[in-house]
Design a protein around this motif. Structure first.
Motif: not given
Length: 344
Positions: A105-113, A333-344
């Motif tokens: 999962l952590f190696t997938l391309p263009y998933v992690m910011p 993908m849900v977790d990453l959306k939350e991370a993006e929203a929380k760090t704006k």
């Protein structure tokens, strides 16, 4: 005579108590073994050293650290940890995919910011890491302690590239044990060559491979910039690592030691989050200063577009391998959306 006898009895009694106490303390103190896939001064080494320091400052236990190469290759260390020969393991998530498929999962391309604030929030608060992965690790005989980032992936090659077409036929070294890395570079147009770290430098010197990927801390520290000519930021991912313990060893510990290890892992995690960002910036800065002829390229968004498009097939392939893979990717993908929203 009675007073003297009583004094002798008391002394004997106290000596016995002291002996029992000392014996118990000696039995309680243990040396634990911690093996990792990097050197002491590398990110995994910094994490392990912080972990060791916390344990030794807050208990009678000691930890012996075994850097990369001390106990064989990455797969050897994994097997030794699962078997209980080693108590702790620090390892790249890329290497772990061969044993624990969900770790790809952590190696997938263009998933992690690539944004460090988003990454820090994700690694601290992610449901994937805190709730979903621990029981998966247990099935493999491991207790998950931490997952942390080491730096943005950069690709070094002998020739510049700006599209998948430019990589066609190029032999790109990838970490062994991860099917996703092979799929990724095939999707990117290249010919992936799984190869251990120990063989990489020789392969670059003899042109057995045309390039490789690593965070800049590794590229600079091991002189990979001197063995290639171009460094390219594609924005496709981060290099991540994990720390885990042997399940049986951890389960047999008392509550006090379990809490101690958890606190040590939290402490080391905080240390490496700060250090990884600094080391990544230091790596590229030093390359710029010491190797001015080395070309550094950042692909534009339009140049990244075909790579992103190719990456979707790899993401879909990962999800199709098992229900567990699909669930964990969906939650990420849900977790990453939350991370993006929380760090704006």
């Amino acid at each position: 005579m009675k007073k003297k006898l009583s004094l002798t009895v008391v002394k004997t009694f106290l000596a016995s108590i002291l002996l029992i106490a000392v014996t118990s303390m000696n039995l309680y103190a243990e040396e634990w073994k911690y093996a990792m896939g990097e050197g002491v001064n590398d990110p995994q080494g910094i994490y392990a050293t912080a972990f060791k320091s916390f344990i030794e400052e807050n208990s009678r236990h000691t930890i012996k650290i075994y850097p990369v190469g001390s106990l064989g290759e990455e797969t050897d260390m994994m097997e030794q940890t699962i078997a209980g020969i080693l108590q702790f393991l620090g390892q790249s998530t890329g290497y772990m995919g061969g044993t624990i498929s969900e770790m790809d999962l952590f190696t997938l391309p263009y998933v992690m910011p690539t944004d460090t604030k988003q990454l820090d929030y994700f690694f601290k608060n992610s449901k994937v890491i805190n709730e979903m992965l621990p029981p998966i690790f247990l099935k493999h005989g491991l207790e998950l302690l931490s997952i942390f980032p080491e730096g943005e992936m950069a690709v070094t090659t002998f020739e510049p590239f700006h599209s998948p077409q430019d990589l066609k036929g190029k032999k790109m070294r990838v970490m062994p044990g991860s099917p996703i890395l092979v799929e990724t570079y095939k999707a990117f147009g290249a010919s992936p060559v799984p190869m251990t770290w120990g063989d990489l430098i020789g392969a670059l010197k003899t042109n057995m491979v045309d390039g490789q990927e690593n965070p800049t801390v590794w590229i600079e520290a091991y002189g990979l910039d001197n063995l290639t000519k171009v460094l390219t930021y594609t924005g496709h991912g981060h290099f991540n690592a994990s720390a885990s313990a042997n399940k049986k060893f951890f389960n047999e510990l008392g509550d006090r030691d379990k809490k101690l290890i958890r606190k040590a892992a939290d402490h080391a995690h905080q240390v490496i989050l700060k250090e990884a960002e600094r080391l990544d910036a230091y790596g590229i800065g030093r390359i710029v200063r010491t190797n001015p002829e080395f070309k550094i390229v950042t692909l534009t968004e339009s140049e990244r577009a075909p790579f992103r498009k190719a990456a979707t097939a790899v993401q879909e392939s990962f999800a199709s391998k098992s229900d567990s893979n699909k669930k964990i990717l969906d939650q990420m993908m849900v977790d990453l959306k939350e991370a993006e929203a929380k760090t704006k």
